[in-house]
Design an enzyme around this catalytic site. Structure first.
Site, PDB file in Angstrom:
ATOM      1  CG  PHE A 240     -25.763  15.716 -24.245  1.00  0.00           C
ATOM      2  CD1 PHE A 240     -26.273  15.371 -25.465  1.00  0.00           C
ATOM      3  CD2 PHE A 240     -26.314  16.826 -23.592  1.00  0.00           C
ATOM      4  CE1 PHE A 240     -27.317  16.075 -26.040  1.00  0.00           C
ATOM      5  CE2 PHE A 240     -27.360  17.542 -24.154  1.00  0.00           C
ATOM      6  CZ  PHE A 240     -27.854  17.159 -25.380  1.00  0.00           C
ATOM      7  CD  GLU A 241     -29.625  11.895 -23.970  1.00  0.00           C
ATOM      8  OE1 GLU A 241     -30.076  11.043 -24.736  1.00  0.00           O
ATOM      9  OE2 GLU A 241     -30.294  12.842 -23.523  1.00  0.00           O
ATOM     10  N   GLY A 242     -23.773   9.709 -24.269  1.00  0.00           N
ATOM     11  CA  GLY A 242     -22.851   8.779 -24.936  1.00  0.00           C
ATOM     12  C   GLY A 242     -22.181   9.484 -26.103  1.00  0.00           C
TER      13      GLY A 242
ATOM     14  NE  ARG B  54     -26.747   6.086 -25.791  1.00  0.00           N
ATOM     15  CZ  ARG B  54     -26.316   5.101 -25.014  1.00  0.00           C
ATOM     16  NH1 ARG B  54     -26.652   3.861 -25.273  1.00  0.00           N
ATOM     17  NH2 ARG B  54     -25.552   5.353 -23.983  1.00  0.00           N
TER      18      ARG B  54
END
Ligand SMILES: Cc1cc2nc3c(=O)[nH]c(=O)nc-3n(C[C@H](O)[C@H](O)[C@H](O)COP(=O)(O)OP(=O)(O)OC[C@H]3O[C@@H](n4cnc5c(N)ncnc54)[C@H](O)[C@@H]3O)c2cc1C
Length: 652
Positions: free
Chosen positions: A451-453, A320
Site C-alpha cells: 500500500f501507499e504505492g 509516504r
C-alpha cells in the site's frame, strides 16, 4: 576538472510547455487503457522543482553532497518539543496497550483511542492555532518509529488518519475556512481516512468509477460509488474521497477530471457496507464505503475541481515518509529481539550468534537499519526546512527501500528465532516461554510493500522522475505524435545539450570531495572511500541510463525490469551517501570506541550496497529479462499441464 553542472547546463525543455507534459512521452504505441492512465498521472504530476533535489541530480550524474552535508541534525528545541510528546506516548503504550490482545480481538479498546486523542496523537503535525501539537515532520517520524516498534495496528490508525487522511491534504491545500472547520476536530481525535481505491482502481486511477455530478445550482455535488479498503473508514467521522467530476476540454482535448472531496460520514447516503479483514493488522478499521446520492457542498472540495489526483499524489509525497519511519522502529525492535536471542540460545556448543550464518544476518540487519534511519531522517529534515521542498524522489526511495528491507529484516528475525519465531506470542506465553511476537510482526509488516504505492509502482514513479530531465531535453524529438518541425527543433536542442553533458559523465573530478561537499571536520578515510565510489558511480549510472535511452527510445518505458535496476542503483547510492553523512556527523561527537564500531558498521553497509549495485550493473547488460517475459506470457496464455498436474482443482 569539475563535473558540477552550472546553471546554464541544466536541461531545458525543448518540447512542449510544462502543462502539456504528457506529450513528452510518445503514447502512440500504447493501448487506450495505458494511454489514459499515463495521460492522467502525467497531468497530475508535480513539475520538478527548479532547485532540484539530491535524487533528481543523482540520476543525471551528480552526487550533490552539499545537499547531504552537514547531516541535518534536529535542533535542540525541536528535539525537546518531540520528547515532551514521546515521554507521554511511551508510558501510555507500555501501561495501557496490549498489542497481542488487539491482534487477537481485532479491536482497539476505546480507552486506548481516547488516551491517544488526549495526548494529541491525532494532531501531531497540526498547528497549535488549530488545536494540534504543531510538531515537526522529524518528530512525527519519531512517533511513528516508537509506535511501530510496539503495535502495527496503532501505527496504521494514527498514520492513515494524519499521513493520508484529512489533516495532511488539509494542511497542504485547505482554505482557511476549511482548516478552521476541520483541523480542530481531527486534532482532537475525530478519526479520518483517505478513499481512493475501488475494486477496479488499485494502482491505476484512470479507471475511477465513483463520480460526483454538480447540482443545477452548482452549490453541491451528488456523489455516487463505492470505495474499497478504506483504512479507518469504519470508525471515521470525516474522509477524503476521490471522485470523477465532469470532464473538461483542455487544448481541444477532453480531459478526465478527478476531484477530492471532504465527506462527513454522517451525511445521508454514506454507508460502510463491510469491514475488511487481513492477514495482519487485524484491528485495522478498514472497510468498503458506499455513497448513494450523497449531497456534498461545493465548499468541501479540496484544492480545486479537477485537482484531486494532484491532491492525492502530493499528499502521498510526504505521507509516504511515515512507512519507512515505521519500518525503522520495527527493524530496531527486531534487532533487539535478535540480539538477546542470539546471545542466549546455545546450539551445537555455541551461542547461535557465534555461528557465521546467523552472524551474517545480524550484521546485515544492523547495517540496513542504520541506513534506513539515515535516509528517513534526512528526508524528514527536508520537509522541516522547507514545506515546499521537492522530496518526491527521496521519499519514494525511502518507502521502496525501507519497506523491502524491513520485510527482509523481519524474515531474518523469524529465521533466527527458529521455531519460536513461527509460534504465536499467545502460544509461547501459554507454555511458559517468552512471548516474543515475531509472527505478528511478520503478518503486520507484509502489507508495507503493497500500500501507499506498491514497490512496482514506486520503481516506475522513481524511473519517471529519473528520466524527466532527459524527457525534457529529448522527449519531443522522439515523440512520433508531434509535427516534424517541432521534433527537429527539439533534436537540435538535445544535440547541443548532450554535446556538453555527455563527455562530463566520463571525467574525474579533481576537487577534493570534502571541500565540494562543504564538509566540516576531516572525513574519515573509510567514508571518503565510499563517497568517492558513490560520486563516480552516479556518473556511471547517468551514462548507462543515457545509453539505455538511446538504445530503446520510447520503448524504454516498457522495460520495467531494466528500469528497476537503474532505480535500485540510484536508491543504494542515496543510502550510501545518507549513511556516510550521518556517520560523519556522529563521529564528531562519539568516543573512540563508539566511533570505531560505527565506522565498521557503515563500512560493512557500504560494501554490501556496492555489491548489490555491481549486480544491478551486470544485469543491465546481461540478463534474461526478455526470455522471462516471453515465458510469463506463455504461462498466462497457453496450458502447461505439467505445471498443474497433481494439484486439487476447482477451489482456491
Ligand atoms: C490493508 C490495506 C489498507 C489499505 N488502505 C487504503 C486506504 O486507506 N485508502 C485507499 O485508497 N486505499 C487503500 N488500500 C489500497 C492499496 O493502496 C492498494 O492495495 C494498492 O494501491 C494496490 O492496489 P491493488 O491491490 O488493487 O493492486 P493492483 O493495482 O491491482 O496491482 C496488482 C499487482 O500488480 C502490480 N502492478 C499494477 N500496475 C502495474 C504496472 N503498471 N506495472 C507493474 N506492476 C503493476 C502491483 O504492484 C501489484 O503487485 C489499502 C489496501 C490494503 C490491503
Amino acid at each position: 576538472m569539475s563535473t558540477l553542472h552550472t546553471e546554464q547546463e541544466k536541461p531545458k525543455a525543448a518540447g512542449p510547455a510544462p502543462d502539456e507534459q504528457g506529450t513528452l512521452i510518445d503514447t502512440s504505441k500504447m493501448n487506450a487503457g495505458q494511454r489514459a492512465a499515463l495521460e492522467m498521472t502525467e497531468a497530475a504530476r508535480e513539475t520538478a522543482s527548479e532547485r532540484g533535489s539530491f535524487g533528481s541530480e543523482l540520476f543525471m550524474g551528480r552526487l550533490s553532497l552539499n545537499r547531504l552535508f552537514p547531516f541535518p541534525e534536529q535542533s535542540v528545541e525541536d528535539r525537546a518539543a518531540g520528547d515532551v510528546f514521546l515521554k507521554k506516548l511511551a508510558p501510555f503504550l507500555r501501561e495501557h496497550v496490549d498489542p497481542d490482545e488487539i491482534d487477537r480481538t481485532g479491536e482497539i479498546p476505546q480507552e486506548v483511542i481516547d488516551g491517544l486523542a488526549q495526548m494529541g496523537a491525532f494532531g501531531i503535525k497540526v498547528s497549535p492555532s488549530y488545536g494540534g501539537l504543531g510538531l515537526s515532520q522529524t518528530n512525527y517520524c519519531r512517533a511513528a518509529m516508537m509506535l511501530a516498534s510496539y503495535d502495527g495496528n496503532l501505527t496504521a490508525l494514527i498514520s492513515a488518519h494524519q499521513s493520508i487522511g484529512v489533516p495532511q491534504p488539509l494542511i497542504l491545500f485547505g482554505t482557511e475556512e476549511q482548516k478552521r472547520k476541520y483541523l480542530p476536530r481531527v486534532a482532537k481525535g475525530e478519526i479520518s481516512a483517505f478513499a481512493l481505491t475501488e475494486s477496479g482502481v488499485g494502482s491505476d486511477p484512470a479507471t475511477l468509477v465513483t463520480h460526483a455530478e454538480p447540482t443545477p445550482d452548482g452549490k453541491h455535488f451528488i456523489l455516487n460509488g463505492e470505495k474499497l479498503w478504506c483504512t479507518n473508514g469504519v470508525k471515521a467521522g470525516i474522509i477524503v474521497v476521490m471522485a470523477k467530476t465532469p470532464p473538461k476540454v483542455v487544448n481541444g482535448k477532453e480531459r478526465k477530471q478527478v476531484t477530492a472531496f471532504i465527506v462527513e460520514m454522517d451525511m445521508p447516503g454514506v454507508e460502510v457496507t463491510h469491514r475488511c479483514h487481513f492477514m495482519g493488522l487485524r484491528a485495522l478499521y478498514n472497510g468498503v464505503v458506499r455513497f448513494k446520492d450523497v449531497m456534498v457542498p461545493r465548499e468541501n472540495i479540496l484544492f480545486a475541481e479537477g485537482k484531486g489526483l494532484k491532491v492525492a499524489l502530493m499528499t502521498l509525497n510526504t505521507g509516504r515518509l511515515t512507512l519507512p519511519a515505521a519500518c525503522v522502529g520495527l527493524s530496531k525492535k527486531c534487532l533487539q529481539i535478535v540480539k538477546k536471542w542470539s546471545n542466549d540460545r546455545v546450539q551445537w556448543g555455541a551461542a547461535i550468534g557465534k555461528h557465521a550464518a546467523i552472524a551474517d544476518k545480524i550484521a546485515r540487519m544492523a547495517a540496513n537499519t542504520f541506513a534506513m534511519e539515515s535516509m528517513t531522517l534526512y528526508t524528514a529534515s527536508l520537509v522541516d526546512r522547507d514545506k515546499k521542498a521537492d522530496i518526491r524522489l527521496e521519499a519514494a526511495m525511502c518507502k521502496l527501500w525501507g519497506t523491502e528491507i524491513a520485510w527482509q529484516i523481519v524474515d531474518d528475525t523469524m529465521q533466527i528465532r527458529g521455531g519460536r519465531g513461527y509460534e504465536t506470542a499467545d502460544s509461547l506465553k501459554a507454555r511458559g516461554d517468552d512471548p516474543v511476537p515475531v509472527e505478528r510482526f511478520m503478518r503486520d509488516c507484509r502489507i508495507n510493500t503493497i500500500f501507499e504505492g506498491s514497490s512496482e509502482i514506486m520503481r516506475l514513479f522513481i524511473a519517471r522522475e529519473a528520466l524527466d530531465p532527459h524527457l525534457k531535453v529529448s522527449g519531443a524529438a522522439l515523440n512520433s505524435q508531434l509535427p516534424m518541425s517541432q521534433r527537429l527543433k527539439a533534436a537540435l536542442n538535445a544535440g547541443l545539450f548532450y554535446a556538453g553533458w555527455y563527455p562530463k559523465q566520463w571525467l574525474f573530478s579533481l576537487a577534493p570531495l570534502g571541500e565540494r561537499a562543504g564538509v566540516r571536520g576531516s572525513l574519515s578515510p573509510v567514508l571518503k572511500r565510499h563517497l568517492r565510489y558513490a560520486n563516480r558511480t552516479s556518473r556511471r549510472l547517468a551514462r548507462r541510463l543515457f545509453h539505455a535511452m538511446a538504445k530503446n527510445g520510447p520503448k524504454l518505458e516498457r522495460e520495467q525490469v531494466l528500469l528497476g535496476r537503474f532505480v535500485d542503483i540510484g536508491t543504494e547510492l542515496f543510502a550510501i551517501a545518507a549513511t556516510c553523512s550521518r556517520a560523519h556527523s556522529m563521529l564528531q561527537k562519539g568516543s573512540r570506541e563508539e566511533n570505531d564500531a560505527l565506522l565498521k558498521l557503515v563500512d560493512y553497509f557500504c560494501c554490501g550496497a556496492r555489491l548489490r549495485i555491481d549486480q544491478r550493473f551486470q544485469g543491465l547488460s546481461k540478463n534474461a529479462d526478455r526470455k522471462g517475459y516471453r515465458v510469463a506470457q506463455q504461462i498466462l496464455n497457453f496450458p502447461a499441464k505439467y505445471l498443474e498436474d497433481g494439484i486439487l482443482n476447482g477451489s482456491h
